[in-house]
Scaffold this motif. Structure first.
Motif, short mmCIF file in Angstrom:
data_model
loop_
_atom_site.label_atom_id
_atom_site.label_comp_id
_atom_site.label_asym_id
_atom_site.label_seq_id
_atom_site.Cartn_x
_atom_site.Cartn_y
_atom_site.Cartn_z
N VAL A 136 -31.42 -9.08 1.38
CA VAL A 136 -31.98 -8.84 0.06
C VAL A 136 -33.43 -8.46 0.22
O VAL A 136 -34.21 -9.14 0.89
CB VAL A 136 -31.87 -10.12 -0.81
N ALA A 137 -33.82 -7.34 -0.37
CA ALA A 137 -35.20 -6.88 -0.26
C ALA A 137 -36.07 -7.66 -1.22
O ALA A 137 -35.84 -7.67 -2.43
CB ALA A 137 -35.27 -5.38 -0.59
N LEU A 138 -37.07 -8.36 -0.71
CA LEU A 138 -37.98 -9.15 -1.53
C LEU A 138 -39.40 -8.70 -1.24
O LEU A 138 -39.73 -8.24 -0.16
CB LEU A 138 -37.84 -10.64 -1.20
N VAL A 139 -40.24 -8.85 -2.25
CA VAL A 139 -41.63 -8.44 -2.09
C VAL A 139 -42.35 -9.36 -1.12
O VAL A 139 -43.13 -8.93 -0.29
CB VAL A 139 -42.34 -8.43 -3.46
N VAL A 140 -42.10 -10.67 -1.21
CA VAL A 140 -42.79 -11.62 -0.35
C VAL A 140 -41.82 -12.26 0.61
O VAL A 140 -40.79 -12.78 0.21
CB VAL A 140 -43.47 -12.72 -1.20
N GLU A 190 -29.75 1.94 0.04
CA GLU A 190 -30.53 2.95 0.75
C GLU A 190 -31.57 2.29 1.66
O GLU A 190 -31.81 2.75 2.77
CB GLU A 190 -31.22 3.87 -0.26
N SER A 191 -32.16 1.19 1.18
CA SER A 191 -33.15 0.46 1.98
C SER A 191 -32.50 -0.12 3.23
O SER A 191 -33.07 -0.05 4.33
CB SER A 191 -33.78 -0.65 1.14
N GLN A 192 -31.31 -0.69 3.07
CA GLN A 192 -30.62 -1.27 4.21
C GLN A 192 -30.20 -0.20 5.21
O GLN A 192 -30.31 -0.39 6.42
CB GLN A 192 -29.40 -2.06 3.73
N GLN A 193 -29.73 0.94 4.71
CA GLN A 193 -29.36 2.03 5.60
C GLN A 193 -30.56 2.48 6.42
O GLN A 193 -30.47 2.66 7.64
CB GLN A 193 -28.82 3.20 4.78
N LEU A 196 -28.14 -6.13 22.78
CA LEU A 196 -27.89 -6.17 21.33
C LEU A 196 -28.59 -7.40 20.75
O LEU A 196 -28.25 -8.53 21.09
CB LEU A 196 -26.39 -6.23 21.07
N ASN A 197 -29.54 -7.18 19.83
CA ASN A 197 -30.34 -8.28 19.30
C ASN A 197 -29.93 -8.74 17.91
O ASN A 197 -30.60 -9.58 17.31
CB ASN A 197 -31.82 -7.89 19.28
N GLY A 198 -28.85 -8.20 17.38
CA GLY A 198 -28.37 -8.64 16.07
C GLY A 198 -27.08 -7.92 15.73
O GLY A 198 -26.70 -6.95 16.39
N PHE A 199 -26.41 -8.41 14.69
CA PHE A 199 -25.19 -7.77 14.21
C PHE A 199 -25.43 -7.31 12.78
O PHE A 199 -25.55 -8.13 11.86
CB PHE A 199 -24.00 -8.74 14.27
N GLY A 200 -25.53 -5.99 12.60
CA GLY A 200 -25.80 -5.44 11.29
C GLY A 200 -24.55 -5.34 10.44
O GLY A 200 -23.46 -5.76 10.82
N SER A 201 -24.72 -4.76 9.28
CA SER A 201 -23.59 -4.57 8.38
C SER A 201 -22.64 -3.51 8.94
O SER A 201 -23.08 -2.43 9.35
CB SER A 201 -24.09 -4.12 7.00
#
Length: 450
Positions: A6-10, A239-242, A267-272
């Motif tokens: 989730v994109a958050l400002v802070v 779009e932000s996640q992509q 591999l440092n993570g598992f994305g969507s």
């Protein structure tokens, strides 16, 4: 694991905390409009803040190093980098101060950028920083947007406690955790805390310490969270996640062919899976002709369980049961079966080595554990962090949400998981040496087959 982004400002990242219940000053020391220096309070936290700002401005690596060495459970920003990017810092406002914590605003000397921060000292040693965070504020941000009132603080605690009782994977533990933080509220444990991020990090640390479950996380959002927060995904979010996953190559840092025709994937993570399946396909296509493969998960701190299933599907036969997941909220059990993949599977006659460390967490652990149980991989390195409970973010107030561990993963082979104990390596090796150990194992195997 399987956490929606989730994109958050802070988003202030450092966790470590200290209670401070004796208020000394409220928002009166302000020089923000004039750019003048505000005096730091003459308290243990205030004196450490003065020392830190001075060390940053002087570029004093000795003092900065000493402060970091004395920090307990928290990481200070690199003071020399901060000085070079800001031109130095001016303390312009003390928002609130207690005996052992201070909430403050500094301004970059090289620009008009303001930064809001919190510094706290340890309860048992007032010379040691136990919590620190600092975030740049957007030009239009108000300090009040980052603060929480006494009434709001009580609502956050009540909402979090309700969430724990309703969703935590172990019902009795969820009840006890909810009772515990409400009891702490009544006893004044959160009095004097007005920085919203500080409250969120404090609750995160408390819940992890009480439960031993490292998946707990309480978060603060400046924008009001939507009512359907757990499910909401706007076009802008997508779009932000992509863009995010494209920018970091879906956390695939390296794909190499080593000596003796050994493949290596870092591999440092598992994305969507929505964005990252093509990257998995490309990585596996690159190593398909190798005689052995090393998958380096030593810095993998988790991600999406569905991509774990997809990646694992390259190594075992179709329709292989990897794990089952029971979710408390629905009282339902789902099964993770290997699925169709876009490219050729990595032949089961070829050995696969998975590197782990104490940093390997959540989805990274799931990949290692599930394939280890199937005896498809050899795990090399240190035991992992021990976080097996999937989480979902749930809104508790307009500005706070909780990632509550709400499900239990079970291996169809062992009948259990790795929660609290970690994935135990087949070959125990110091994490710094794990790659060399795996290369020797792979080389020996390849040469014996020739």
């Amino acid at each position: 694991m399987r956490q929606r982004d989730v994109a958050l400002v802070v988003r202030l990242g450092v966790v470590g905390w200290c209670l401070s219940t004796t208020p000394v000053q409220l928002a009166g020391q302000a020089a923000a409009t004039s750019g003048a220096t505000a005096p730091a309070p003459q308290t243990p936290a205030g004196r450490l803040l003065t020392t830190w700002v001075s060390a940053v401005n002087d570029g004093d690596s000795v003092r900065l190093g000493a402060l970091q060495l004395a920090a307990s459970g928290t990481a200070l920003p690199d003071g020399r980098v901060l000085r070079s990017t800001t031109g130095g810092l001016t303390l312009t406002q003390v928002v609130r101060a207690g005996t052992r914590h201070v909430e403050f605003v500094v301004r970059d000397r090289g620009s008009a950028v303001r930064r809001f921060g919190v510094l706290a000292v340890a309860t048992d040693d007032s010379t040691r920083i136990s919590y620190f965070n600092l975030v740049a504020l957007p030009p239009t941000a108000e300090i009040s947007d980052l603060l929480v009132t006494e009434t709001e603080r009580a609502r956050v605690i009540a909402g979090t406690a309700k969430n724990l009782r309703q969703y935590y994977v172990v019902r009795e533990t969820g009840q006890w955790l909810g009772d515990s933080i409400e009891d702490r509220l009544r006893r004044g444990a959160y009095d004097g805390i007005t920085a919203s991020r500080y409250l969120a990090d404090m609750l995160t640390s408390e819940l992890r310490a009480l439960s031993g479950d490292r998946h707990f996380r309480v978060e603060f959002s400046v924008p009001v969270l939507p009512a359907d927060f757990s499910l909401s995904r706007t076009v802008a979010d997508r779009e932000s996640q992509q863009a995010l996953w494209d920018r970091n190559n879906c956390a695939f840092l390296r794909a190499e062919r080593l000596a003796d025709n050994i493949g290596y994937l870092k591999l440092n993570g598992f994305g969507s899976p929505e964005y990252c399946k093509p990257t998995v396909d490309a990585a596996m296509a690159f190593v398909k002709g190798t005689d052995a493969l090393i998958v380096d998960l030593r810095d993998n701190n988790g991600g999406d369980a569905d991509l774990v299933t997809y990646f694992a599907s390259y190594f075992v036969a179709p329709r292989t049961l990897l794990a089952t997941t029971w979710t408390r909220a629905s009282e339902q059990t789902d099964s993770a079966w290997t699925t169709h993949v876009a490219g050729p599977r990595f032949a089961e006659s070829k050995p696969v080595y998975v590197l782990t460390s104490t940093r390997t967490f959540s989805a990274g652990e799931a990949f290692a554990y599930e394939l280890q149980q199937l005896k498809r991989v050899t795990v090399v390195g240190d035991p992992t962090a021990g976080g097996a409970h999937p989480t979902w973010p749930r809104r508790v107030t307009d500005h706070f949400y909780v990632n509550t561990p709400g499900a239990r993963i079970t291996s169809p082979i062992s009948g259990t998981d790795w929660e609290g104990v970690g994935v135990q390596p087949n070959v125990l090796a110091p994490q710094a040496e794990a790659l060399d150990v795996a290369r020797r194992l792979a080389t020996t195997h390849i040469r014996q087959r020739r």
